[in-house]
Structure formats: C-alpha cells, structure tokens
Design a protein around this motif. Structure first.
Motif, PDB file in Angstrom:
ATOM      1  N   ALA A 152     -13.710  -8.582  11.018  1.00  0.00           N
ATOM      2  CA  ALA A 152     -12.939  -7.340  10.978  1.00  0.00           C
ATOM      3  C   ALA A 152     -13.216  -6.543   9.706  1.00  0.00           C
ATOM      4  CB  ALA A 152     -11.451  -7.654  11.067  1.00  0.00           C
ATOM      5  N   LEU A 153     -13.107  -5.226   9.830  1.00  0.00           N
ATOM      6  CA  LEU A 153     -13.202  -4.338   8.676  1.00  0.00           C
ATOM      7  C   LEU A 153     -11.819  -4.139   8.071  1.00  0.00           C
ATOM      8  CD1 LEU A 153     -15.511  -1.571  10.201  1.00  0.00           C
ATOM      9  CD2 LEU A 153     -16.198  -3.378   8.606  1.00  0.00           C
ATOM     10  N   ARG A 154     -11.730  -4.234   6.761  1.00  0.00           N
ATOM     11  CA  ARG A 154     -10.488  -3.896   6.093  1.00  0.00           C
ATOM     12  C   ARG A 154     -10.246  -2.393   6.212  1.00  0.00           C
ATOM     13  NH1 ARG A 154     -12.649  -8.002   2.942  1.00  0.00           N
ATOM     14  NH2 ARG A 154     -11.174  -9.580   2.221  1.00  0.00           N
ATOM     15  N   ARG A 155      -8.988  -1.987   6.127  1.00  0.00           N
ATOM     16  CA  ARG A 155      -8.672  -0.559   6.174  1.00  0.00           C
ATOM     17  C   ARG A 155      -7.622  -0.223   5.129  1.00  0.00           C
ATOM     18  NH1 ARG A 155      -6.049  -0.833  12.142  1.00  0.00           N
ATOM     19  NH2 ARG A 155      -7.603  -2.444  12.334  1.00  0.00           N
ATOM     20  N   LYS A 156      -7.663   0.999   4.626  1.00  0.00           N
ATOM     21  CA  LYS A 156      -6.689   1.416   3.610  1.00  0.00           C
ATOM     22  C   LYS A 156      -6.473   2.920   3.700  1.00  0.00           C
ATOM     23  CE  LYS A 156      -5.994  -0.778  -0.049  1.00  0.00           C
ATOM     24  NZ  LYS A 156      -4.519  -0.897   0.035  1.00  0.00           N
ATOM     25  N   ARG A 157      -5.214   3.315   3.721  1.00  0.00           N
ATOM     26  CA  ARG A 157      -4.874   4.734   3.719  1.00  0.00           C
ATOM     27  C   ARG A 157      -5.169   5.333   2.347  1.00  0.00           C
ATOM     28  NH1 ARG A 157       0.285   6.117   3.828  1.00  0.00           N
ATOM     29  NH2 ARG A 157       0.942   4.034   3.200  1.00  0.00           N
ATOM     30  N   ILE A 158      -5.843   6.463   2.334  1.00  0.00           N
ATOM     31  CA  ILE A 158      -6.147   7.121   1.067  1.00  0.00           C
ATOM     32  C   ILE A 158      -4.871   7.563   0.368  1.00  0.00           C
ATOM     33  CG2 ILE A 158      -7.293   9.120   0.024  1.00  0.00           C
ATOM     34  CD1 ILE A 158      -9.359   8.928   2.297  1.00  0.00           C
ATOM     35  N   ALA A 159      -3.858   7.924   1.159  1.00  0.00           N
ATOM     36  CA  ALA A 159      -2.595   8.393   0.580  1.00  0.00           C
ATOM     37  C   ALA A 159      -1.675   7.252   0.170  1.00  0.00           C
ATOM     38  CB  ALA A 159      -1.867   9.302   1.569  1.00  0.00           C
ATOM     39  N   GLY A 160      -2.043   6.004   0.508  1.00  0.00           N
ATOM     40  CA  GLY A 160      -1.183   4.865   0.194  1.00  0.00           C
ATOM     41  C   GLY A 160      -1.279   4.456  -1.269  1.00  0.00           C
ATOM     42  N   TRP A 161      -0.520   3.418  -1.614  1.00  0.00           N
ATOM     43  CA  TRP A 161      -0.539   2.910  -2.982  1.00  0.00           C
ATOM     44  C   TRP A 161      -1.857   2.205  -3.235  1.00  0.00           C
ATOM     45  CZ3 TRP A 161       2.700   3.501  -7.095  1.00  0.00           C
ATOM     46  CH2 TRP A 161       2.454   2.689  -8.201  1.00  0.00           C
TER      47      TRP A 161
END
Length: 262
Positions: A152-161
């Motif tokens: 799986a690819l990790r994911r992260k919101r740009i607007a998140g912490w």
C-alpha cells in the motif's frame, strides 16, 4: 496483509455520509472534556467504509489520531489491509510506469480523495487480490520480490498536521490548494547562473483563509497555473525538513497532477 496497526487522518461519518477530518473530532474533544459521543460508533474507514474507527487522544508523545477497532475488519480490497510499500519498491514501481500511467493513477487517487462527495471506493464484494490491485490506486505490485504480493501507498493530507515526526517516507500528498509559481536563481558548478521553479501551495485554514503551506521543487518545469483558482492535487514524494519550512520533494518529475476543483 498488514501486521502493524495504521492510523487515520480522516473518517467516513455515518451520520452525514461524508468524509471528515480528525480535526473535527479533536476540536470537539477539547471543548467537551475529552468526550466525543456524537462521533463514537459512527466513524468508519474512509476508504472501504466498513471498519469501525476509534479516537486516540493526544499525549505528550503522540498526536491525536484514529485507529481501527481490533474486532472490526476492512473489506478485502481495502488498501489498509496491506503493509506499506518501501521507498525502494515505490521508486522502482513508479519509474517503471510511463508518464500517462503515472498520471492515470494520480487522477484515480484525486477522484478517491479529493471529490467533494466521495462514495464507497471498494465494492462490498471482494473480487480477490488481482481485481483489487487493478481497481485500487493505493495498491501496487511488489515487482522487486513477488509481483502477486500487494503493498500500500501511504497518504497524507497537505492541510493536515505535519512535522518532523512524520519522517521522510514516500507518501501520496493530496488536497485542495491554491497554486503559484516562484522563479529562483542558482549557481552551478561552473559558476553559471540558472533558473529553477518552485510550485507554491496554499491551503485553507478553519477561518476560510488561504495560507502558505509548502512548496514543491520543479526544476526547469514552469507550471502554468491560475493563482485565483482552486485545484485538487495529488503527488508522490517525501517530506524534506532541511529548509526553514518543510518542502515536498517528488519521487520523479512525472509524479504530480493537479486539476481545477469543481
């Protein structure tokens, strides 16, 4: 399948049938002495919308996050069932794709993550690993060891912490942004001047204001963007903390897609 528990920044809220960010729960918790009853029992995996999530309060050594309740399970095709891919595997996999193939995958990711009305992304009928790998843009084949295995690819919101505790693993970074281009000048080893470009990203805060968030090094690519428009963006890269403000470094120049938000 994944052995380590994963954390979540977003959840499917059963009451509103929409994807919500963890900040909504965190803000409620701060105002109600640690309680989150309106959300408890109504938070599901944002991808398969099956596994039930629970809120983990922040402490001196960890940020607030969501995790899966052990007795609850994801649907078979959900990427959260799988171990995360290594940097080496993601690099090799992305480099093996054509420009159009990378763009198609990023477009599928944007459709999953940035749509204002996200629907179920995994069919309730588990069609097996082969079908899931074709349908789920967050799963890639382990072309280094065993192609039939999925990671799986990790994911992260740009607007998140985001801070240095997030490390420099490769992620899919995504969200709604405003874009602008900044031209910079450098000196090469022959002491000659050259120009390079940064793609600047702004995200919207809780007051609705667009504020500088980060930048992406684009080398000699000068992106044609409209600073007045809002875009949906997805890219594959890692966080770089060597600068005054963290930056996103792309895995390669093809691994970015942005489109006007509708």
């Amino acid at each position: 399948m994944a052995d380590k528990p994963k954390s979540f920044e977003e959840f499917f809220y059963v009451k509103t049938k929409s994807i919500c960010s963890i900040e909504i729960v965190s803000n409620y918790v701060e105002k109600h002495n640690g309680e989150y009853m309106p959300y408890k029992g109504f938070m599901l995996c944002p991808e398969c919308q099956k596994a039930e999530l629970t809120f983990v309060h922040k402490s001196s050594i960890r940020r607030a996050h969501l995790k899966k309740i052990p007795s609850s399970n994801h649907l078979g095709g959900c990427s959260y069932n799988y171990d995360y891919a290594s940097k080496k595997l993601i690099k090799k996999y992305v480099d093996s794709l054509t420009y159009d193939q990378v763009q198609d995958r990023l477009k599928a990711i944007i459709n999953r993550l940035c749509s204002t009305e996200r629907k179920k992304s995994i069919s309730p009928n588990d069609n097996g690993a082969k079908a899931s790998s074709n349908q789920n843009p967050f799963l890639i084949s382990d072309i280094i060891k065993e192609p039939t295995n999925l990671k799986a690819l990790r994911r992260k919101r740009i607007a998140g912490w985001i801070d240095e505790s997030d490390g420099t693993d490769l992620h899919v970074f995504y969200g709604r942004v405003k874009l602008s281009v900044e031209e910079k000048t450098g000196i090469n080893k022959d002491e000659e001047k050259y120009s390079y470009y940064l793609l600047t990203l702004k995200t919207q805060n809780k007051n609705g204001e667009w504020k500088y968030r980060t930048s992406i090094y684009r080398g000699g690519v000068k992106d044609g963007v409209d600073e007045a428009k809002v875009y949906q963006i997805a890219d594959i890269g890692n966080l770089n903390f060597t600068y005054k403000w963290w930056r996103i470094d792309l895995i390669n120049r093809n691994a970015i897609l942005y489109q006007e938000s509708i």
